[in-house]
Design an enzyme around this catalytic site. Structure first.
Site, PDB file in Angstrom:
ATOM      1  N   TYR A  76     -47.148  -8.556 -60.885  1.00  0.00           N
ATOM      2  CA  TYR A  76     -46.158  -8.420 -59.751  1.00  0.00           C
ATOM      3  C   TYR A  76     -46.316  -7.178 -59.011  1.00  0.00           C
ATOM      4  O   TYR A  76     -46.698  -7.099 -57.812  1.00  0.00           O
ATOM      5  CB  TYR A  76     -44.865  -8.705 -60.175  1.00  0.00           C
ATOM      6  N   ASP A  96     -40.365 -22.237 -46.153  1.00  0.00           N
ATOM      7  CA  ASP A  96     -39.919 -22.218 -47.625  1.00  0.00           C
ATOM      8  C   ASP A  96     -40.475 -23.289 -48.285  1.00  0.00           C
ATOM      9  O   ASP A  96     -39.979 -24.472 -47.836  1.00  0.00           O
ATOM     10  CB  ASP A  96     -38.516 -21.746 -47.725  1.00  0.00           C
ATOM     11  N   ASN A 109     -42.475 -12.732 -46.354  1.00  0.00           N
ATOM     12  CA  ASN A 109     -41.650 -12.729 -47.529  1.00  0.00           C
ATOM     13  C   ASN A 109     -41.501 -13.351 -48.865  1.00  0.00           C
ATOM     14  O   ASN A 109     -40.967 -13.029 -49.934  1.00  0.00           O
ATOM     15  CB  ASN A 109     -40.026 -12.773 -46.926  1.00  0.00           C
ATOM     16  N   LYS A 134     -48.096  -6.441 -55.483  1.00  0.00           N
ATOM     17  CA  LYS A 134     -47.109  -5.393 -54.344  1.00  0.00           C
ATOM     18  C   LYS A 134     -47.764  -4.244 -54.050  1.00  0.00           C
ATOM     19  O   LYS A 134     -47.564  -4.119 -52.645  1.00  0.00           O
ATOM     20  CB  LYS A 134     -45.957  -5.378 -55.074  1.00  0.00           C
TER      21      LYS A 134
END
Length: 321
Positions: free
Chosen positions: A182, A49, A111, A186
């Protein structure tokens, strides 16, 4: 107490004992749940992260380190990686860190994500480029480097065990106003999942995607998510995403690949993707195409809403029997 009981129950049946996992965007929300779940099932985890805010600004490894400490307190093994998934070199380094630290790489969960929601007419070039960098390139980079590693192992005659879990979204699969950047990213991830599953199958690597609806930092501000009861919050817990992901990372899922799993709390379904609907033969002159178009449109399933259900619920125009 409830978390402790769940954790003990998980330890009794370990799905990924001894496997090595890299999880991007794992400092909070869905990613954190992936890390905890896989660790509880015996995986050694690289917690990646960058630590930026929801729009992708800044860096802070504090939360990622806390996840590592949670895993270690439970008796698991984990390390922090602060690389930027949108940076191709960083993406390779996080793969290399997993291999150098634990001797292998078996699981990759892509993720990491940010939000830059805007209506199309208000969206800047940076709003578009930043989303594409983190989501699309941020999925491609780690997956590319992992695929190179697995392919080289296979070519050397070594056994491979590869699981890739990508993260799509209802915005990408079904569409949502204000998220053209977005949602496009996706949707690209969903297509990337289908195609790379085909390419990597011969190396004993599966590639699947989650289409999550969960309460997290990225969804907390959405309409309807800001006033949930405790029961509703539990029903939308990101932990449910990790249940599906953990199983997909297991040996049981060896023949499940190229699929997008719509997970909404404890409800799971398969998003079936584009299929060819009604067809016809075009006339030579576009002026004569109207009647055929009307016929095809009357037979075609309508686009789904954010719940994955064709508009109107029947998949047919309301005036059609």
């Amino acid at each position: 107490m409830r978390r402790t009981r769940i954790w003990k129950k998980r330890i009794m049946s370990k799905l990924v004992e001894g496997k090595v996992a890299l999880i991007t965007g794992a400092a909070g929300g869905i990613g954190r749940e992936h890390a905890l779940m896989l660790a509880s099932h015996g995986a050694k985890v690289v917690v990646n992260d960058l630590g930026g805010d929801m729009s992708g600004q800044g860096e802070d490894l504090t939360q990622a380190q806390k996840v590592v400490e949670e895993i270690q307190e439970m008796g698991g093994e984990a390390v922090v990686n602060g690389g930027n998934v949108a940076n191709f070199t960083d993406a390779k380094e996080m793969i290399d860190q997993a291999i150098d630290t634990y001797g292998d790489l078996n699981i990759l969960i892509n993720n990491a994500g940010i939000l830059r929601d805007r209506m199309l007419f208000s969206m800047s070039e940076d709003d578009w480029d930043s989303i594409m960098a983190v989501h699309l390139k941020g999925t491609f980079g780690p997956t590319h480097h992992a695929a190179v590693y697995w392919r080289n192992k296979a070519k050397a005659g070594e056994d491979t065990y590869g699981r890739v879990i990508n993260t799509s979204s209802p915005s990408g699969i079904y569409g949502n106003i204000g998220q053209s950047n977005y949602g496009a990213a996706k949707a690209g991830i969903a297509a990337f999942t289908v195609i790379t599953a085909m390419e990597l199958a011969k190396y004993n690597v599966t590639v699947n995607a989650l289409v999550p609806a969960a309460l997290s930092r990225m969804t907390a501000g959405l309409v309807g998510m800001d006033n949930l009861s405790d029961e509703q919050k539990e029903a939308m817990s990101p932990r449910w995403q990790a249940v599906t992901a953990a199983w997909l990372c297991s040996e049981e899922a060896a023949k499940v690949t190229g699929r997008c799993f719509d997970v909404r709390g404890n409800q799971i379904g398969i998003s079936e993707g584009w299929v060819l609907g009604p067809t016809g033969t075009q006339p030579d002159d576009p002026q004569d195409l109207g009647p055929l178009m009307a016929e095809l449109m009357s037979k075609a399933t309508l686009n789904a809403n954010m719940g994955g259900i064709p508009s109107g619920g029947t998949g047919r125009p309301e005036n059609e029997i």
